[in-house]
Design a protein around this motif. Structure first.
Motif, PDB file in Angstrom:
ATOM      1  N   ASP A 205     -58.533 -50.563  23.027  1.00  0.00           N
ATOM      2  CA  ASP A 205     -58.118 -49.172  22.956  1.00  0.00           C
ATOM      3  C   ASP A 205     -57.999 -48.628  21.540  1.00  0.00           C
ATOM      4  O   ASP A 205     -57.931 -47.424  21.340  1.00  0.00           O
ATOM      5  CB  ASP A 205     -56.746 -49.016  23.639  1.00  0.00           C
ATOM      6  N   LEU A 206     -57.954 -49.511  20.554  1.00  0.00           N
ATOM      7  CA  LEU A 206     -57.699 -49.077  19.182  1.00  0.00           C
ATOM      8  C   LEU A 206     -58.530 -49.924  18.241  1.00  0.00           C
ATOM      9  O   LEU A 206     -58.564 -51.148  18.367  1.00  0.00           O
ATOM     10  CB  LEU A 206     -56.202 -49.230  18.860  1.00  0.00           C
ATOM     11  N   SER A 207     -59.192 -49.285  17.296  1.00  0.00           N
ATOM     12  CA  SER A 207     -60.070 -50.016  16.398  1.00  0.00           C
ATOM     13  C   SER A 207     -60.250 -49.249  15.098  1.00  0.00           C
ATOM     14  O   SER A 207     -60.365 -48.024  15.108  1.00  0.00           O
ATOM     15  CB  SER A 207     -61.425 -50.243  17.073  1.00  0.00           C
ATOM     16  N   HIS A 208     -60.269 -49.972  13.983  1.00  0.00           N
ATOM     17  CA  HIS A 208     -60.588 -49.388  12.685  1.00  0.00           C
ATOM     18  C   HIS A 208     -61.631 -50.250  11.982  1.00  0.00           C
ATOM     19  O   HIS A 208     -61.539 -51.483  11.982  1.00  0.00           O
ATOM     20  CB  HIS A 208     -59.352 -49.297  11.786  1.00  0.00           C
ATOM     21  N   GLU A 209     -62.621 -49.595  11.406  1.00  0.00           N
ATOM     22  CA  GLU A 209     -63.533 -50.253  10.485  1.00  0.00           C
ATOM     23  C   GLU A 209     -63.067 -49.958   9.068  1.00  0.00           C
ATOM     24  O   GLU A 209     -62.632 -48.850   8.776  1.00  0.00           O
ATOM     25  CB  GLU A 209     -64.961 -49.721  10.652  1.00  0.00           C
ATOM     26  N   PHE A 210     -63.179 -50.954   8.192  1.00  0.00           N
ATOM     27  CA  PHE A 210     -62.891 -50.760   6.773  1.00  0.00           C
ATOM     28  C   PHE A 210     -64.238 -50.595   6.070  1.00  0.00           C
ATOM     29  O   PHE A 210     -65.088 -51.483   6.117  1.00  0.00           O
ATOM     30  CB  PHE A 210     -62.089 -51.928   6.228  1.00  0.00           C
ATOM     31  N   ILE A 211     -64.406 -49.433   5.446  1.00  0.00           N
ATOM     32  CA  ILE A 211     -65.693 -49.015   4.915  1.00  0.00           C
ATOM     33  C   ILE A 211     -65.613 -48.832   3.403  1.00  0.00           C
ATOM     34  O   ILE A 211     -64.639 -48.270   2.887  1.00  0.00           O
ATOM     35  CB  ILE A 211     -66.120 -47.665   5.539  1.00  0.00           C
TER      36      ILE A 211
END
Length: 440
Positions: A205-211
């Motif tokens: 349900d929750l996700s972050h990419e570090f870019i």
């Protein structure tokens, strides 16, 4: 390490197959060699950088309370059938049959295996929270491996997995990893921006990419300019302070930031034009909260405070150290080669003897070499009898933060030249001051 004893197969020409800067420079600098499509050997220089990156990752994972284990690369298909992912994962998964006819696979990720470990040992909420991580090779059969270690089929991955009694506790675990990732990338010399992202085959349900922003990035990204000035928590950050961690995450997720898959044009249009940053980006880390997606089918249950069994809430958190090296190079290079941040450089100093065999030059270099190593610096000592231009070009190509250059004339005068790789700044100093200058 004396260069005469170090395996450093430098290439003079740009390899034709290398499309992006990091791939070209890693091949030219003798860091990697392709074994097959999307599969690379890390040669001594590359392995030293990989070890430095992994050491930083370990330190920050341990600081955040994660426990290191080591899971196998080959996994049983039965676990993946139990979770329901065996047939749905896709052709990226390399499926294998062993000599007994059992279905196996080369792990593309480890949610099933680590959940099986958890359910075998943990029974009570009193044993939570728990976060297990390892640094292990993965294989995903990319349809088109490219860009060297940036998009390879076999790659090194740090993957961590958190287990908590409920969603609130799991979100705190997510915040711990969020902050640990901010610190990890900063220590590797990168400015990483967390962006809401699609969960993909991991689910949840929750996700972050570090870019990191780079012109050679694989995808288009959009973010508010405020991210470029945000402060990363220092080493004193308290990973047991749930409220403090939540505040950090709030600060780092309030300005607009999204990958192209999650981009909302309506929200983006409300950002002032002067604050809009639209660029290409490279993913260097990805974190997920997926609730009970794996604990329910795999029956990873714990007894809660009320005495009832409940499935645990999980999250997974990935950083690809091998891919991260390429991202660092994309962010830090010039026309002459790599410019390593000090924290991940394969050696701290390059010591260049301009005339091996000259008595004064040899004596000065040997003294500097011993003194720098005694002071705790990793030194690559170019003691080979090659022309000056080749020595300088090689040192610039491999990108060590500082060069100490000693020629016969300078040695006789008791002097050495210092070159800072990042700025090109040069200065002549007394031989006796070299260690102090390198330490500054």
């Amino acid at each position: 390490m004396r260069l005469s004893r170090f395996f450093l197969p430098i290439l003079k020409e740009n390899p034709k197959e290398a499309e992006i800067v990091s791939h070209r420079l890693m091949l030219r600098a003798g860091m990697i060699r392709q074994q097959a499509a999307g599969s690379y050997t890390f040669l001594p220089l590359g392995k030293r950088v990989l070890d430095k990156v992994c050491a930083i990752i370990r330190e920050e994972q341990n600081r955040a309370g994660a426990n290191e284990i080591l899971m196998p690369t080959i996994q049983s298909a039965d676990l993946w059938r139990e979770s329901g992912r065996y047939d749905s994962y896709g052709k990226e998964m390399l499926r294998i049959e062993d000599r007994h006819g059992r279905d196996m696979l080369y792990g593309p990720t480890n949610e099933e295996v680590v959940t099986d470990i958890f359910r075998s040992y943990v029974r009570s909420y009193k044993d939570l929270p728990l976060n297990l991580y390892h640094i292990q090779w993965k294989f995903r059969d990319e349809v088109r491996p490219r860009f060297g270690v940036m998009r390879s089929r076999e790659f090194l991955m740090k993957d961590a997995y958190s287990f908590d009694i409920d969603q609130a506790s799991a979100e705190t675990a997510y915040h711990r990893m969020f902050v640990a990732y901010l610190r990890t990338f900063q220590r590797c010399g990168l400015q990483a921006i967390p962006m809401r992202a699609d969960t993909g085959p991991i689910g949840g349900d929750l996700s972050h990419e570090f870019i990191i922003l780079a012109s050679t990035g694989e995808s288009e990204v959009f973010c508010h300019r405020d991210f470029l000035g945000l402060k990363v928590p220092d080493a004193s950050v308290d990973f047991s302070d749930a409220a403090g961690l939540a505040e950090v995450v709030k600060t780092w997720t309030t300005p607009y930031a999204a990958t192209d898959e999650m981009h909302d044009e309506a929200t983006w249009s409300a950002v002032p034009a002067e604050d809009k940053v639209a660029a290409r980006g490279i993913e260097v880390g990805h974190i997920f909260y997926f609730g009970t997606k794996y604990s329910e089918p795999l029956k990873a249950l714990v007894t809660g405070p009320d005495g009832k069994e409940t499935p645990v809430h999980g999250g997974s958190y990935g950083i690809g150290p091998s891919r991260l090296i390429a991202a660092i190079i994309e962010a830090s290079h010039d026309e002459n080669g790599i410019v390593w941040p000090k924290s991940v450089a394969p050696f701290d100093v390059g010591l260049v003897s301009m005339k091996p065999g000259d008595a004064d030059c040899d004596a000065a270099c040997e003294t500097i070499y011993r003194e720098l190593e005694a002071a705790g610096f990793d030194v690559l000592y170019d003691d080979q009898d090659t022309r000056a231009g080749a020595k300088f070009a090689s040192m610039d190509l491999i990108g060590l933060p500082m060069q100490v250059i000693v020629g016969p004339r300078g040695a006789k005068a008791g002097e050495a030249e210092i070159k800072v790789r990042a700025t090109g700044e040069r200065e002549t100093i007394p031989l006796a001051s070299v260690v102090a200058r390198v330490s500054a």
